[in-house]
Scaffold this motif. Structure first.
Motif, short mmCIF file in Angstrom:
data_model
loop_
_atom_site.label_atom_id
_atom_site.label_comp_id
_atom_site.label_asym_id
_atom_site.label_seq_id
_atom_site.Cartn_x
_atom_site.Cartn_y
_atom_site.Cartn_z
N LYS A 25 -20.92 11.86 61.64
CA LYS A 25 -19.93 11.01 60.96
C LYS A 25 -20.52 10.35 59.72
O LYS A 25 -19.87 10.26 58.68
CB LYS A 25 -19.38 9.96 61.92
N ASN A 28 -20.80 12.74 56.86
CA ASN A 28 -19.49 12.92 56.24
C ASN A 28 -19.16 11.75 55.32
O ASN A 28 -18.61 11.94 54.23
CB ASN A 28 -18.41 13.08 57.31
N ILE A 29 -19.50 10.53 55.73
CA ILE A 29 -19.28 9.35 54.88
C ILE A 29 -20.07 9.49 53.58
O ILE A 29 -19.56 9.23 52.49
CB ILE A 29 -19.67 8.05 55.62
N GLN A 32 -18.31 12.34 51.45
CA GLN A 32 -16.97 12.00 50.97
C GLN A 32 -16.92 10.67 50.22
O GLN A 32 -16.43 10.62 49.10
CB GLN A 32 -15.99 11.96 52.15
N ASP A 33 -17.40 9.62 50.84
CA ASP A 33 -17.25 8.29 50.26
C ASP A 33 -18.29 8.01 49.18
O ASP A 33 -17.94 7.59 48.08
CB ASP A 33 -17.29 7.22 51.36
N CYS A 34 -19.55 8.22 49.49
CA CYS A 34 -20.59 8.00 48.48
C CYS A 34 -20.41 9.00 47.34
O CYS A 34 -20.56 8.66 46.16
CB CYS A 34 -21.98 8.11 49.08
N SER A 36 -17.79 10.21 46.14
CA SER A 36 -16.69 9.94 45.23
C SER A 36 -17.16 9.18 43.99
O SER A 36 -16.54 9.29 42.93
CB SER A 36 -15.56 9.18 45.94
N CYS A 37 -18.23 8.43 44.09
CA CYS A 37 -18.78 7.71 42.93
C CYS A 37 -20.10 8.31 42.44
O CYS A 37 -20.35 8.35 41.24
CB CYS A 37 -19.02 6.24 43.25
N HIS A 38 -20.92 8.76 43.37
CA HIS A 38 -22.25 9.26 43.01
C HIS A 38 -22.26 10.76 42.76
O HIS A 38 -23.33 11.34 42.56
CB HIS A 38 -23.25 8.90 44.11
N TRP A 79 -20.62 -2.25 52.31
CA TRP A 79 -20.23 -1.39 53.42
C TRP A 79 -20.46 -2.08 54.77
O TRP A 79 -20.19 -1.50 55.82
CB TRP A 79 -20.99 -0.06 53.36
N VAL A 82 -17.94 -1.94 57.69
CA VAL A 82 -17.69 -0.69 58.43
C VAL A 82 -18.96 0.01 58.93
O VAL A 82 -18.86 0.94 59.72
CB VAL A 82 -16.85 0.30 57.61
#
Length: 100
Positions: A25, A28-29, A32-34, A36-38, A79, A82
Motif C-alpha cells: 500500500k 502505491n502511495i 500515485q500520490d508522491c 503526482s508532484c515529484h 502526511w 494518514v
C-alpha cells in the motif's frame, strides 16, 4: 528549517517495520500520490527528484520528518494525518534504496 527537521527526526524509530501488505500500500502511495508532484518516475516535476542519487545525502529519519510534517511555504503537504511514523520511515528507506 534544518533544526526543525532534526528535532522532529529524533522521535522517529531507527528502522521501519511494516507488514508486506502495508508495504504494498505504501509503495502505491509513493507511485500515485508522491508521483503526482515529484513525477511518475520520481525524477522531478512540481516537486524535486526523489531518486536514490538525489537523496543519498539525506538521513531516513529526516526524510520521514519531511513526509510527516511537510515543508511550510511549499507544495509539500503534511502526511501525518494518514501515515504513521513507521510508514514515513519505510517510505524514506524505500526512496533511498529503490533501483532506478
Amino acid at each position: 528549517m534544518r533544526s526543525l527537521v532534526a528535532l522532529l527526526a529524533l522521535s522517529l524509530p531507527a528502522v521501519a517495520e511494516v507488514s508486506p501488505e502495508r508495504a504494498t500500500k505504501l509503495e502505491n502511495i509513493v507511485i500515485q500520490d508522491c508521483g503526482s508532484c515529484h513525477g511518475l518516475t520520481l525524477k522531478g516535476g512540481l516537486g524535486s527528484a526523489l531518486t536514490p542519487d538525489m537523496l543519498a545525502h539525506a538521513e531516513p529519519q529526516g526524510l520521514a520528518a519531511i513526509i510527516l510534517d511537510g515543508v511550510p511555504g511549499t507544495a509539500m503537504p503534511r502526511w501525518r494525518p494518514v501515515l504513521s511514523e513507521e510508514d514515513a520511515l519505510w517510505i524514506a528507506d524505500y526512496l533511498k534504496g529503490r533501483p532506478e
